[in-house]
Design an enzyme around this catalytic site. Structure first.
Site, PDB file in Angstrom:
ATOM      1  N   ASP A  91       0.855  -1.198   0.000  1.00  9.81           N
ATOM      2  CA  ASP A  91       0.000   0.000   0.000  1.00  9.81           C
ATOM      3  C   ASP A  91       0.893   1.250   0.000  1.00  9.81           C
ATOM      4  OD1 ASP A  91       0.514   1.054   2.729  1.00  9.81           O
ATOM      5  OD2 ASP A  91      -0.545  -0.723   3.451  1.00  9.81           O
ATOM      6  N   HIS A 106       8.602  -5.100  -1.105  1.00  8.29           N
ATOM      7  CA  HIS A 106       7.737  -6.059  -1.805  1.00  8.29           C
ATOM      8  C   HIS A 106       6.968  -5.394  -2.958  1.00  8.29           C
ATOM      9  CE1 HIS A 106       7.651  -9.073   1.817  1.00  8.29           C
ATOM     10  NE2 HIS A 106       8.786  -9.084   1.152  1.00  8.29           N
ATOM     11  N   CYS A 117       9.567  -6.304 -20.800  1.00 11.82           N
ATOM     12  CA  CYS A 117      10.613  -5.275 -20.977  1.00 11.82           C
ATOM     13  C   CYS A 117      10.973  -4.548 -19.679  1.00 11.82           C
ATOM     14  CB  CYS A 117      10.191  -4.267 -22.050  1.00 11.82           C
ATOM     15  SG  CYS A 117       8.912  -3.104 -21.522  1.00 11.82           S
ATOM     16  N   GLY A 172       4.356  -4.097  13.423  1.00 10.06           N
ATOM     17  CA  GLY A 172       3.236  -4.788  12.773  1.00 10.06           C
ATOM     18  C   GLY A 172       3.650  -5.846  11.776  1.00 10.06           C
TER      19      GLY A 172
HETATM   20  P1  OAD Z   1       1.387 -10.770   8.869  1.00  8.85           P
HETATM   21  O1  OAD Z   1      -0.070 -10.861   8.581  1.00  8.85           O
HETATM   22  O2  OAD Z   1       2.203 -11.999   8.747  1.00  8.85           O
HETATM   23  O3  OAD Z   1       1.616 -10.189  10.330  1.00  8.85           O
HETATM   24  C1  OAD Z   1       0.944  -9.055  10.778  1.00  8.85           C
HETATM   25  C2  OAD Z   1       1.399  -8.738  12.190  1.00  8.85           C
HETATM   26  O4  OAD Z   1       0.781  -7.537  12.592  1.00  8.85           O
HETATM   27  C3  OAD Z   1       1.030  -9.823  13.232  1.00  8.85           C
HETATM   28  O5  OAD Z   1       2.154 -10.078  14.062  1.00  8.85           O
HETATM   29  C4  OAD Z   1      -0.093  -9.153  14.028  1.00  8.85           C
HETATM   30  O6  OAD Z   1      -0.106  -9.544  15.406  1.00  8.85           O
HETATM   31  C5  OAD Z   1       0.240  -7.688  13.894  1.00  8.85           C
HETATM   32  N1  OAD Z   1      -0.905  -6.773  13.999  1.00  8.85           N
HETATM   33  C6  OAD Z   1      -2.198  -6.981  13.609  1.00  8.85           C
HETATM   34  N2  OAD Z   1      -2.944  -5.898  13.856  1.00  8.85           N
HETATM   35  C7  OAD Z   1      -2.113  -4.957  14.403  1.00  8.85           C
HETATM   36  C8  OAD Z   1      -2.283  -3.629  14.873  1.00  8.85           C
HETATM   37  N3  OAD Z   1      -3.462  -3.011  14.845  1.00  8.85           N
HETATM   38  N4  OAD Z   1      -1.201  -2.986  15.386  1.00  8.85           N
HETATM   39  C9  OAD Z   1       0.018  -3.605  15.448  1.00  8.85           C
HETATM   40  N5  OAD Z   1       0.232  -4.868  15.016  1.00  8.85           N
HETATM   41  C10 OAD Z   1      -0.810  -5.530  14.480  1.00  8.85           C
HETATM   42  O7  OAD Z   1       1.966  -9.602   7.917  1.00  8.85           O
HETATM   43  P2  OAD Z   1       3.471  -9.279   7.509  1.00  8.85           P
HETATM   44  O8  OAD Z   1       4.415  -9.614   8.600  1.00  8.85           O
HETATM   45  O9  OAD Z   1       3.491  -7.922   6.969  1.00  8.85           O
HETATM   46  O10 OAD Z   1       4.354 -10.781   1.345  1.00  8.85           O
HETATM   47  O11 OAD Z   1       3.669 -10.301   6.329  1.00  8.85           O
HETATM   48  C11 OAD Z   1       4.883 -10.283   5.616  1.00  8.85           C
HETATM   49  C12 OAD Z   1       4.648 -10.643   4.172  1.00  8.85           C
HETATM   50  O12 OAD Z   1       3.889 -11.848   4.089  1.00  8.85           O
HETATM   51  C13 OAD Z   1       3.808  -9.655   3.390  1.00  8.85           C
HETATM   52  O13 OAD Z   1       4.550  -8.546   2.887  1.00  8.85           O
HETATM   53  C14 OAD Z   1       3.270 -10.490   2.264  1.00  8.85           C
HETATM   54  C15 OAD Z   1       2.858 -11.686   3.078  1.00  8.85           C
HETATM   55  O14 OAD Z   1       2.729 -12.880   2.418  1.00  8.85           O
HETATM   56  C16 OAD Z   1       4.102 -11.036   0.051  1.00  8.85           C
HETATM   57  O15 OAD Z   1       2.972 -11.055  -0.420  1.00  8.85           O
HETATM   58  C17 OAD Z   1       5.328 -11.324  -0.768  1.00  8.85           C
END
Ligand code: OAD
Length: 232
Positions: A91, A106, A117, A172
């Site tokens: 985003d 990402h 290309c 997060g």
């Molecule tokens: P995750 O969904 O794996 O983790 C989200 C984290 O945010 C968890 O540890 C939650 O506890 C926490 N969380 C949820 N709500 C929150 C809030 N209001 N405030 C603070 N923390 C909160 O997401 P990512 O770690 O971003 O990649 O995932 C990493 C990658 O996996 C993404 O970029 C994506 C995904 O598959 C690709 O698509 C290549």
């Protein structure tokens, strides 16, 4: 070189209404990752993959940055040249909150690319498999996002910033996806103070020197105030 490196994940945008991946009701509980976030899935069914990202692009366009994104922009404005945000999020909420030094490792939902290309351009609201590339005309266009099995963007720049950081914060993110999951350990080994800001403990909480558990919209502004007070 930035002294403060901040890694963000889906949790920072959760309160803006954009879903996380691995929480209850997360995107990967509703969609098969292999179908919508791999090069193989795209080859098999490009229309399905475009539908998935078209819907996410619409959600993103309708979402607003929250207090956590805004607090990071405030930190950068108060400490010019010292703050780098490395986000796993596709985003554009950091940029819309006012952060300027942002690496989207990402990729970006709002950008399209041609895998023939490599030209990139602002993504239209809806992308379709038959769309021609505006540069070469071939119908090989895709969202400019990194899928599983692909190499994230700007890894050399990120690795260098992580090595040089005095303060490293992860906000997060569940710490389950590499290479981002390894940044905290790398920063800590290189001497940075490492802080985790997350709704709850993550699988890599032990890599951090300090923890602030709670919703990002609360814990991030508080932490930013604390950093700014510390730095006088
Ligand atoms: P995750 O969904 O794996 O983790 C989200 C984290 O945010 C968890 O540890 C939650 O506890 C926490 N969380 C949820 N709500 C929150 C809030 N209001 N405030 C603070 N923390 C909160 O997401 P990512 O770690 O971003 O990649 O995932 C990493 C990658 O996996 C993404 O970029 C994506 C995904 O598959 C690709 O698509 C290549």
């Amino acid at each position: 070189m930035a002294r403060i490196v901040i890694l963000t994940g889906a949790g920072i945008s959760a309160e803006s209404g954009l879903g996380t991946f691995r929480d209850k009701d997360g995107l990967w509980t509703k969609f098969n990752l292999e179908d919508v976030a791999t090069p193989k899935g795209f080859r098999r069914n490009p229309a399905l993959v475009h539908d998935f990202y078209n819907a996410r692009r619409t959600n993103c366009a309708n979402a607003q940055p929250n207090a956590a994104h805004k607090a990071l922009a405030r930190l950068e404005a108060a400490l010019p040249g010292q703050v780098l945000v490395v986000t796993q999020n596709v985003d554009d909420l950091h940029q819309r909150a006012g952060s300027e030094n942002v690496i989207q490792m990402h990729g970006a939902l709002m950008r399209a690319t041609c895998h023939a290309c490599r030209h990139t351009w602002p993504a239209p609201a809806e992308m379709h498999p038959s769309d021609p590339c505006p540069a070469c005309g071939r119908p090989h266009t895709r969202p400019d996002v990194v899928w599983f099995g692909e190499i994230p963007y700007h890894m050399e720049m990120i690795a260098e910033a992580v090595q040089q950081a005095e303060l490293f914060a992860a906000i997060g993110t569940s710490g389950q996806v590499w290479p981002a999951a390894g940044f905290a350990a790398a920063a800590r080994n290189a001497g940075a103070h490492c802080v985790e800001l997350n709704l709850e403990q993550s699988e890599i909480s032990h890599e951090f020197d300090a923890h602030h558990h709670g919703p990002a919209s609360h814990v991030v502004p508080e932490w930013v105030d604390h950093v700014l007070t510390d730095r006088g």
